[in-house]
Each structure stands twice: as structure tokens, then as C-alpha cells.
Design a protein around this motif. Sequence first.
Motif, PDB file in Angstrom:
ATOM      1  N   ALA A 182      17.540 -64.360   5.998  1.00  0.00           N
ATOM      2  CA  ALA A 182      17.559 -65.822   6.014  1.00  0.00           C
ATOM      3  C   ALA A 182      18.980 -66.340   6.201  1.00  0.00           C
ATOM      4  O   ALA A 182      19.207 -67.310   6.943  1.00  0.00           O
ATOM      5  N   GLY A 212      20.147 -66.312   9.750  1.00  0.00           N
ATOM      6  CA  GLY A 212      19.550 -67.342  10.592  1.00  0.00           C
ATOM      7  C   GLY A 212      19.191 -66.826  11.977  1.00  0.00           C
ATOM      8  O   GLY A 212      18.527 -65.800  12.137  1.00  0.00           O
ATOM      9  N   GLU A 213      19.658 -67.527  12.998  1.00  0.00           N
ATOM     10  CA  GLU A 213      19.327 -67.189  14.385  1.00  0.00           C
ATOM     11  C   GLU A 213      19.893 -65.841  14.830  1.00  0.00           C
ATOM     12  O   GLU A 213      19.470 -65.293  15.850  1.00  0.00           O
ATOM     13  N   VAL A 267       7.592 -65.442   4.738  1.00  0.00           N
ATOM     14  CA  VAL A 267       7.163 -66.715   5.327  1.00  0.00           C
ATOM     15  C   VAL A 267       7.930 -67.864   4.691  1.00  0.00           C
ATOM     16  O   VAL A 267       8.457 -68.755   5.372  1.00  0.00           O
ATOM     17  N   SER A 268       8.023 -67.836   3.364  1.00  0.00           N
ATOM     18  CA  SER A 268       8.692 -68.906   2.635  1.00  0.00           C
ATOM     19  C   SER A 268      10.192 -68.917   2.888  1.00  0.00           C
ATOM     20  O   SER A 268      10.771 -69.947   3.231  1.00  0.00           O
ATOM     21  N   GLN A 269      10.837 -67.756   2.740  1.00  0.00           N
ATOM     22  CA  GLN A 269      12.300 -67.709   2.813  1.00  0.00           C
ATOM     23  C   GLN A 269      12.839 -67.788   4.237  1.00  0.00           C
ATOM     24  O   GLN A 269      13.944 -68.296   4.456  1.00  0.00           O
ATOM     25  N   LEU A 270      12.068 -67.286   5.199  1.00  0.00           N
ATOM     26  CA  LEU A 270      12.518 -67.304   6.590  1.00  0.00           C
ATOM     27  C   LEU A 270      11.937 -68.474   7.381  1.00  0.00           C
ATOM     28  O   LEU A 270      12.203 -68.600   8.577  1.00  0.00           O
ATOM     29  N   ASN A 271      11.126 -69.281   6.700  1.00  0.00           N
ATOM     30  CA  ASN A 271      10.520 -70.456   7.331  1.00  0.00           C
ATOM     31  C   ASN A 271       9.730 -70.064   8.585  1.00  0.00           C
ATOM     32  O   ASN A 271       9.861 -70.658   9.653  1.00  0.00           O
ATOM     33  N   LEU A 272       8.855 -69.055   8.427  1.00  0.00           N
ATOM     34  CA  LEU A 272       8.077 -68.550   9.549  1.00  0.00           C
ATOM     35  C   LEU A 272       6.810 -69.378   9.745  1.00  0.00           C
ATOM     36  O   LEU A 272       6.223 -69.877   8.777  1.00  0.00           O
ATOM     37  N   SER A 273       6.388 -69.480  10.977  1.00  0.00           N
ATOM     38  CA  SER A 273       5.147 -70.208  11.266  1.00  0.00           C
ATOM     39  C   SER A 273       3.914 -69.367  10.957  1.00  0.00           C
ATOM     40  O   SER A 273       2.827 -69.900  10.712  1.00  0.00           O
ATOM     41  N   SER A 274       4.087 -68.050  10.967  1.00  0.00           N
ATOM     42  CA  SER A 274       2.986 -67.147  10.613  1.00  0.00           C
ATOM     43  C   SER A 274       3.555 -65.926   9.911  1.00  0.00           C
ATOM     44  O   SER A 274       4.723 -65.558  10.115  1.00  0.00           O
TER      45      SER A 274
END
Length: 377
Positions: free
Chosen positions: A25, A28-29, A53-60
Motif C-alpha cells: 500500500a 502505491g502505483e 482489498v481494504s488496505q490496497l483499495n482494490l475493486s475486487s
Amino acid sequence: MSNTPGIAILGAGIFAKEAHIPGLAALGEAAPALKAVYSRSEKSAADTAAAAVSQLNLSSAPAVYHDGGDQSNSLDALLARSDISAVIVILPIMVQPEVIIKCLAAGKHVLSEKPMAPDVDAGVQLIKQYTDVFKPKGLVWRVAENFELEAGFVAAAKTVKEGKIGDIISFRATIVNHIQLDNKYYKTPWRTIPDYQGGFLLDGGVHFAAGIRTVLGKPIERLSSFAALNRELLPPHDTIHVIAAAGRAHGTVAVTFASPTTSKAEADDYVFIGTKGWIGIKIIWDKMVYRIATKWRTSAEKEEYKEEEETTEVPFGEGVKHELGEFFAAISGKKDAQAVGDLMDTLRDVAFIQAALTSNGQPIDLTKLIEGSGNAA
């Protein structure tokens, strides 16, 4: 997002959730996409995927793989995926060697958690297999030794390399830990009853060896030590007292996980004395920083005596982020990727602990220990 194809995390324990995913995380990019998570149990893999999903802000969520289910959800199935180019291996110490080779054989780059192997023999065998078979294919294998990139040791190493304190002639490290029955790491079954040498001393002790060699700029070469078990809940040993040498530099290293109280006497510090001055590194836990104190002589021997000093504080706990970043830089072919996680360096960390556990007061040459391995070429 990084141009490097996707990655997978193999292992869904505490350190995966609390260190590696936050490290991704923080990058980032610059971090490749996390495509999959594997664990021996479906629940732990699913829990870690949810944390990602929560920490990396993933869509899936990353795909979940585990043992004991359908073949399509197995580790072999994960390693067969063409959209995964690299894996981060965070598995129990005795399991890792077989999985590392399995991943390399599947054509994946590997970043594996420390220690690089449970003992010197296993480490030598792993390095030989990698060097003979997989390195010529362009595959990268590094060991995730985050103390090499912890800011306190990096800053001190830079000061030493600049010559500010002269040539190191003496060093001291004192590390004190208190382990309770409800400690989250102690409650991990494979740590509670370890089937590898040293218990916590191997699992955690390689960190301290790595920190010392980072500042010295060289590994420990020879040592004499005594090991002991002082608390029955921490078999087979919980304490080592070492006298060590690295070239001209001689020093002592005291490590214990047997502190009877959570509060500590003066501890968790490292001191390096040179021909012109000294540098000390101390972890300040309530601030989560390394405090680095340096004092050095600025006058020549025949001049009026003069000295200077400085104290700085740098963040504690960012080593995992940096080791991940350097690994991704290496597998993407960047020429400026730092040469950290070196296999021989991290094998020497294991050799340091192994020798400290077995010396019983007798001198041990760590180079000869490695060269005398039954798996040495």
C-alpha cells in the motif's frame, strides 16, 4: 500501477497482513497488482485477501488458493497463471525451502521471508540449486531481510562509509525481548513448538545479525558463544551471548527473548566505536523511531583536541516497504535497484545464529562452517 505483471502472496499469517500488505500500500502505483493469495487453509487465505482489498483499495479481491480443495484452487494452479510473474513467500521456516524451489521451477521471481533457510546446510543447497538452474534463466530470488533497509541501520552505515568515525574497531549490540503466552507470534503453532534450531532466536535473531553487518559493511567472520534456555515456554533456546569478530572489529552481541518483564533495562541498542569516534543506534519504542547519536574527533592527533556530535531520529518500521520496492525494481530490470536481500549475506546471518547456538564457548569460523556444509560444492 507498475508495468511488472501481477504478483501473489504465499502465506497468510500475521506478517503478511501487518507488514507486506501495508508495504504494498505504501508503494502505491510502484507496486504490481496483487492477483492472488495462497495459504494452507482457505480461511486464512480469504482473510488476507479481504485485508488486501481494504488496505490496497482494490475493486475486487485477489483470487484465493489453498490446500485440501479442488485442484483449481491449489498452489500449483496459482503458479501456472501467466499473469503472475513474481511471488512473495511468507511461510513457516521449515516449509519455505521446498516452496521457493517450486516457485522458481514454475518460472516465478521470488522474494522469500527471512531466515533464508532453517540451517546452513539447507541454505547452501538452495543457493546451489538457484545458481545452477534458475539464475541462468534470468529469475530473481532475493531474501526479505528488512533490517538491511531499516532507516536506522542505513543511516549509520552511510556515516561509517563516509569515514566520519574512522575504521570500526569495536561494537556492541544488546537486544532484549519479553514473550508472553498471549503474544500473537508465540500463539502461531509452528513457533510455539518449533521444529527448527533456536526457536525465536533464529526467527528474529537473523534480523540483528543483518543490522550489524549492514553498519559494519561486512558480515561477522568468527565467534564464540554460549546459548541458554531460561524460560521453558521458549524451547530450544532463548538467549545467546556472543563474542564476535569482523576483520579488525571485535564486539559482543547479547540477545534474549527471556526478559521476565515487559519493561526493559537499558537495551535495544547498537554501538559502533571507530578510530575517530562512535555511533549509537537505539530504538525508541514510544516514538517508533531510531535515535542515532554520533560523536567524532575533528582535530588531528597533534592539534588541540576538538570533537563534534549530532543526534538524529529516523523512522522505525519502513524496511519491508523498501525491500519490496527494491525487489520490484530488480525484477523489472532497473539498473539502479539496490543489491539487498543477497543470498550469501542472508545465509551468513543464518550461520551467525547457528554458530551462536552450537559454539558452547568454542571459536567457530563462519566461512568454514558454510564451506564445510554437506551441501557445499
